[in-house]
Scaffold this active site. Structure first.
Site, PDB file in Angstrom:
ATOM      1  N   LYS A 159       0.856  -1.194   0.000  1.00 46.70           N
ATOM      2  CA  LYS A 159       0.000   0.000   0.000  1.00 46.70           C
ATOM      3  C   LYS A 159       0.885   1.234   0.000  1.00 46.70           C
ATOM      4  CE  LYS A 159      -2.819   2.766   3.186  1.00 46.70           C
ATOM      5  NZ  LYS A 159      -3.450   2.852   4.516  1.00 46.70           N
TER       6      LYS A 159
ATOM      7  N   ASP B 217      -2.083  10.622   3.448  1.00 44.70           N
ATOM      8  CA  ASP B 217      -3.474  10.257   3.683  1.00 44.70           C
ATOM      9  C   ASP B 217      -4.141  11.289   4.584  1.00 44.70           C
ATOM     10  OD1 ASP B 217      -5.903   9.061   4.004  1.00 44.70           O
ATOM     11  OD2 ASP B 217      -5.187   7.478   5.355  1.00 44.70           O
TER      12      ASP B 217
ATOM     13  N   LYS C 113      -9.305  13.293   8.528  1.00 41.70           N
ATOM     14  CA  LYS C 113      -8.773  12.910   9.831  1.00 41.70           C
ATOM     15  C   LYS C 113      -8.675  14.120  10.745  1.00 41.70           C
ATOM     16  CE  LYS C 113      -5.666   9.343   8.022  1.00 41.70           C
ATOM     17  NZ  LYS C 113      -6.129   8.140   8.735  1.00 41.70           N
TER      18      LYS C 113
ATOM     19  N   ASP D  98       2.159   6.659   5.306  1.00 41.69           N
ATOM     20  CA  ASP D  98       1.104   5.707   4.962  1.00 41.69           C
ATOM     21  C   ASP D  98       1.437   4.961   3.665  1.00 41.69           C
ATOM     22  OD1 ASP D  98      -1.196   4.479   5.811  1.00 41.69           O
ATOM     23  OD2 ASP D  98      -2.539   5.839   4.742  1.00 41.69           O
TER      24      ASP D  98
ATOM     25  N   ASP E 298     -11.668   7.393   4.309  1.00 39.25           N
ATOM     26  CA  ASP E 298     -10.403   7.171   5.009  1.00 39.25           C
ATOM     27  C   ASP E 298     -10.047   5.683   5.092  1.00 39.25           C
ATOM     28  OD1 ASP E 298      -8.088   7.825   6.293  1.00 39.25           O
ATOM     29  OD2 ASP E 298      -9.015   8.093   8.266  1.00 39.25           O
TER      30      ASP E 298
ATOM     31  N   GLU F 291      -9.066   3.860   2.695  1.00 31.73           N
ATOM     32  CA  GLU F 291      -8.680   3.906   1.281  1.00 31.73           C
ATOM     33  C   GLU F 291      -7.631   2.858   0.930  1.00 31.73           C
ATOM     34  OE1 GLU F 291      -7.294   5.707   3.542  1.00 31.73           O
ATOM     35  OE2 GLU F 291      -5.205   5.281   3.071  1.00 31.73           O
TER      36      GLU F 291
ATOM     37  N   ARG G 175      -7.362  -0.273   1.534  1.00 31.08           N
ATOM     38  CA  ARG G 175      -7.909  -1.532   1.032  1.00 31.08           C
ATOM     39  C   ARG G 175      -8.429  -1.377  -0.401  1.00 31.08           C
ATOM     40  NH1 ARG G 175     -11.898  -1.514   6.010  1.00 31.08           N
ATOM     41  NH2 ARG G 175     -10.031  -0.505   6.814  1.00 31.08           N
TER      42      ARG G 175
END
Lengths: 491, 490
Positions: free
Chosen positions: A257, A262, A269, A280, A339, A341, A343
């Site tokens: 990933k 993010d 967030k 991230d 959020d 995201e 996956r």
């Protein structure tokens, strides 16, 4: 990287000297000579400091006799000792030597492999991300540039080190990518940096947003569409067995990933701690470092690394909670929280991986859920696996290199929580068990290929120094997966 | 409710027929898509009202329970059901009945008048070839069911009806089963040095208690009645967290969902339920349950964040958050049990942390331990009865997170996003010494928000069946708590 050299014990030593001492053992070899040369000053100083040679114990004696400093590092008891203890000793030595430019480690009592492990630990600990410090005074900077290990058989030690140095290089590539700020490391820049690894013999393919649109990467592109920085997917192929230019034959596959920043998107967030979201992309960074390590040491295996690189921003075109996207697999996803995201990115990349490479197994790495941190903390990463043999091999590799995994459950009762009212699945569930349901989401895109998912949210970044890992980016996973390949996939 | 065993169904009963996948299926059911897969059900009229339930490809005990539960779930509003269990092995007959009765459970004592159709179910009949044999087979399972029901009732009981003192009063009634009860009241607790339990209970007008329930094991055949004839040996000890209500104390909880905190004694309730099961089926094992009972209230006498407490074994504990009270009362209970009872093993159950709910959800309890063999037994027992647990780690970091600046240990780590379940287990581990120990964090599984095909809504009684099965497998065959596979026994 810290320069490493190996040589036979020299008759005359001065400068900085490191002694590796077993628990409750007297000084021997070079240590005994040095102690005699200083009229017993070293032994007395160590006794006064209550240095017993315990693992992780380290004591520095300043300016005894003709030496600048003598550092004694404990090896602990010999029973049950593995390479890890030697690496840690090397790490503690490097931590004590930042004021020296060069130093000598007496490894005369060690095997060539053990000496190489000491070197590896020292190198890993001495790394520092220094690109953005412009005003630091030279005297405040760590100075250690070269380390010489005194060993019985320098040739053998050099050979052992040749197998480890590329892994350290791989870790540094990862640490650097993870440390880079998000205004510098956009998806495009990260893809460019990955592409430079072609010099190691990796075959690199970069897919831009148009190529991904053509393929139908609806899930990944939905995440990317809120940012001005366009997404990329990078495929790194290592034909270590089939040979250059040939098709990979049932490769092992690693997927990362890579969300370069993010914000959470429209489901934004909270501000506190959001700066951490620059890392991230640690899963992708780890896959890139790992592929560099495999290529660097010429691993005799066919492997492929894939990373999905996007920035999750709340721009004017950002996807909204409630949107439905169609993934590359054809399955539709109701995006209830923008959020969640990671996956979505992995869904398309993993489906692509199994479609194009028919891999033996897939391992994905992702800083995926806060729930994983609440579950396990920062000592273990969570492992979810559909394949018992792969799970066992991963656990063993993690113990061997000190990057520990803890297996977490999967089950139908968790999977069914992903049911959506209007699409094939939704991208979040309630907080209870949410690292598990996230794993199940990804599992729906593996097409039953043997697979393991490593949720590294708690281990990719550290706020404390460890023996072989300075605080900051850890490159957690590079060594673990390199070890997995060495122990289980080669030959 | 008890199951009734008979050769034929009562004429008013709706008949339930469990069917195997791949076996005979009536044409009408087949036409409607019923293939007898596990979880499938189909209602038919064949002379009478009939419910077919799918068992799946093969029979086993868990599948039988699931089929029994499914029947009850689908027949809401029916007063009398009869389950066709002819030609089935005894464990499948009892499995069907157990599944049905557990699913049919509901708590009605707080209703003034019956509210809805689900209340109608008054009788579950099991149609069997030999009712007398089936009734005898049922005795053992029925004992466990009684234990589960006691636990569910206690967990459901509102906290104004179940204070620590009232909990002990309820335990008194169990003495007639042959269980021995000792209760330590606040004065005795202070004298004995239960500093943590006394502090947690200090904010409430309903003072804390330590209740010790002992089952010495079945009399040996041929020996005289009385204690001398009972099985001795080192006991297996259960410890239960029994916070009859948890406001959080000075670190008070948000109002939303605070009512659920009446269930914060589910660990203690599960221990008692297991003791009832063992006593009612006259187990030969020597087992003790130690229950730490307190109300964590806000009051003028409440303990405060920052306080330092001295636990019963002398360890000092710095309080960080008064809402992490469960580990404090357990520290005293475990420390006392380890010292006073010379246990062969300690197993505690507690609705301890929100962290474990985040980690594992509502499907599994977290298992922490200092003994891999004990952990494996607990995992196996849980799988066998469908109370599933997942092993979780206690790492060096978790213990290091509990460093205190002024006491031996801090009660919990500071800051958000903490692996609190692991850290809480690391704290408890400090109090058990060398005794083999396991801790079940049952937060998240003690109750269900909604009923489904397999489970009733509300209190689950989680742990009763697991502990009962553990004792049956570990401590019963071969006499006392001896076990050939276990190296510790001599």
């Amino acid at each position: 990287m810290l320069q490493i050299g190996f040589s036979s014990p020299a008759p005359q030593i001065d400068g900085a000297l490191v002694l590796l001492v077993e628990e409750d053992a007297a000084l021997g070899g070079v240590g005994a000579q040095a102690d005699a040369a200083t009229g017993g000053a070293i032994g007395r100083a160590l006794a006064a400091a209550e240095f017993k040679g315990k693992a992780a114990q380290s004591t520095t004696v300043l300016a005894p006799g003709g030496f600048a400093r003598v550092v004694a590092v404990g090896l602990g008891k010999p029973a049950g000792r593995t390479a890890l203890q030697f690496e840690q000793a090397g790490g503690h030595a490097a931590a004590a030597l930042t004021r020296q430019t060069e130093a000598v480690i007496d490894a005369g009592a060690l095997t060539a492999e053990q000496a190489a492990s000491v070197a590896l630990g020292a190198v890993l600990r001495a790394w520092r991300f220094d690109r953005y410090r412009t005003k630091e005074k030279p005297e405040d900077k760590p100075r250690l540039v070269s380390l010489t290990l005194l060993v019985a058989d320098p040739e053998a030690a050099r050979a052992a080190w040749a197998g480890l140095a590329p892994v350290a290089e791989g870790c540094f590539i990862t640490r650097e990518l993870v440390s880079e700020p998000a205004n510098v490391l956009t998806p495009v820049v990260m893809a460019e940096r990955a592409a430079t690894l072609a010099k190691l013999g990796l075959e690199v393919e970069v897919l831009d947003e148009h190529a991904m649109k053509k393929l139908g990467f609806g899930a990944l592109l939905g995440v990317a569409q809120g940012s001005h920085n366009p997404p990329r997917m990078v495929v790194l192929k290592w034909p270590g067995k089939s040979g250059r230019g040939n098709q990979l034959d049932k490769p092992i596959a690693f997927i990362g990933k890579g969300v370069t920043f993010d914000t959470g998107g429209i489901s934004i967030k909270p501000a506190a701690g959001m700066e951490d979201m620059k890392w991230d992309m640690a899963g992708a960074g780890t896959v890139i470092g790992l592929m560099a390590a495999l290529a660097g040491r010429g691993a005799p295996v066919d492997a492929v690394g894939l990373v999905g690189l996007v920035e999750n921003m709340p721009g004017g075109n950002a996807q909204r909670p409630g949107d439905v996207v169609t993934s590359y697999s054809g399955q539709t996803v109701e995006v209830l929280n923008t959020d969640a995201e990671g996956r979505l990115v992995l869904a398309d990349v993993i489906w692509y991986c199994q479609q194009h490479f028919a891999p033996r197994f897939m391992v994905d790495l992702a800083t995926l859920t806060g729930a994983m941190i609440v579950a396990l903390g920062h000592e273990h990463a969570g492992m979810f696996a559909t394949d018992e043999a792969l799970a066992g091999q991963l656990l063993a590799a993690g113990i061997a290199v000190g990057e520990k995994l803890w297996r977490m459950p999967l089950g139908e009762e968790y999977d069914k929580q992903l049911k959506s009212d209007i699409a094939d699945m939704k991208n979040i569930t309630g907080r209870p068990g949410s690292a598990i349901t996230a794993a199940h989401f990804i599992g729906r895109f593996t097409n039953s290929v043997p697979w393991a998912h490593l949720d590294i949210a708690g281990v990719a970044w550290s706020t404390k120094d460890a023996a072989c890992v300075p605080k900051g980016a850890t490159a957690w996973g590079v060594r673990l997966l390199d070890r997995l390949v060495r122990d289980c996939c080669e030959g | 409710m008890k199951p009734r065993f008979a050769k034929a169904a009562h004429p008013d009963a709706v008949e339930v027929r469990p069917l195997l996948e791949g076996g005979f299926i009536p044409e009408a059911a087949r036409a409607s898509g019923f293939a007898a897969r596990a979880g499938q059900a189909c209602e038919l009229w064949l002379d009478r009202r009939l419910l077919l339930v799918g068992v799946g490809p093969a029979w086993d005990e868990r599948g039988a329970e699931r089929a029994g539960a499914l029947a009850v779930a689908r027949l809401a509003g029916v007063a009398r059901i009869a389950i066709d269990a002819r030609r089935l092995a005894p464990d499948l007959v009892t499995g069907l009945a157990m599944g049905a009765l557990l699913r049919a459970w509901r708590e009605d004592r707080y209703r003034h008048s019956p509210a809805d159709a689900a209340l109608a179910l008054a009788r579950i009949e099991m149609i069997v070839d030999r009712p007398r044999v089936a009734r005898a087979d049922w005795r053992r399972t029925g004992a466990v069911l009684r234990g589960v029901r006691w636990a569910r009732r206690a967990v459901t009981a509102p906290s104004n009806r179940l204070t620590p003192a009232l909990f002990c009063k309820a335990l008194r009634k169990l003495e007639r089963l042959g269980l021995e009860l000792t209760v330590l009241k606040p004065g005795a607790l202070r004298r004995e040095g239960f500093g943590a339990l006394c502090a947690v209970g200090g904010g409430s007008v309903h003072g804390p208690r330590l209740a010790v329930l002992r089952w010495r094991g079945r009399r040996r055949r041929g020996s005289a009645a009385g204690d001398n004839g009972r099985r001795g040996g080192a006991p297996l000890v259960f410890c239960g967290k029994g916070i009859t209500f948890d406001t959080g104390g000075i670190s008070i909880k948000p109002a939303d969902h605070m009512w659920e905190m009446r269930a914060d004694m589910a660990g203690a309730a599960a221990c008692v339920g297991a003791m009832i099961a063992l006593a009612r089926r006259d187990s030969e094992a020597h087992v003790v349950a130690v229950l730490a009972l307190a109300e964590n209230a806000t009051g003028g006498g409440s303990y405060r964040p920052g306080d330092v407490l001295r636990s019963v074994d002398g360890t000092t504990i710095e309080v960080i958050d008064t809402d992490a009270e469960g580990r404090l009362v357990l520290a005293d209970a475990l420390g006392w049990a380890a010292r006073e009872l010379a246990p062969r093993a300690l197993i505690d159950l507690a609705t301890l942390t929100g962290s474990i709910v985040t980690a594992l959800g509502h499907e599994r309890a977290g298992l922490f331990d200092n003994d891999a063999a004990l952990a494996a037994r607990i995992v196996a027992a849980g799988e066998a009865v469908g109370e599933r647990v997942w092993r979780m780690p206690i790492g060096e970091r978790h213990r290091a997170d509990l460093r205190s600046d002024i006491a031996d240990i801090a009660q919990c780590a500071r800051g958000r996003m903490q692996p609190d379940a692991c850290q809480a287990a690391a704290l408890l581990a400090e109090f058990v010494g060398e005794v083999p120990w396991a801790h079940l964090d049952i937060a998240g599984v003690e109750a269900r928000a909604e009923a489904d095909d397999r489970h009733a809504a509300g209190a689950s009684g989680f742990g009763v069946r697991l502990l009962d099965r553990l004792v049956a497998r570990w401590c019963e065959q071969g006499g006392g708590c001896a076990d050939a596979a276990d190296g510790r026994d001599g």
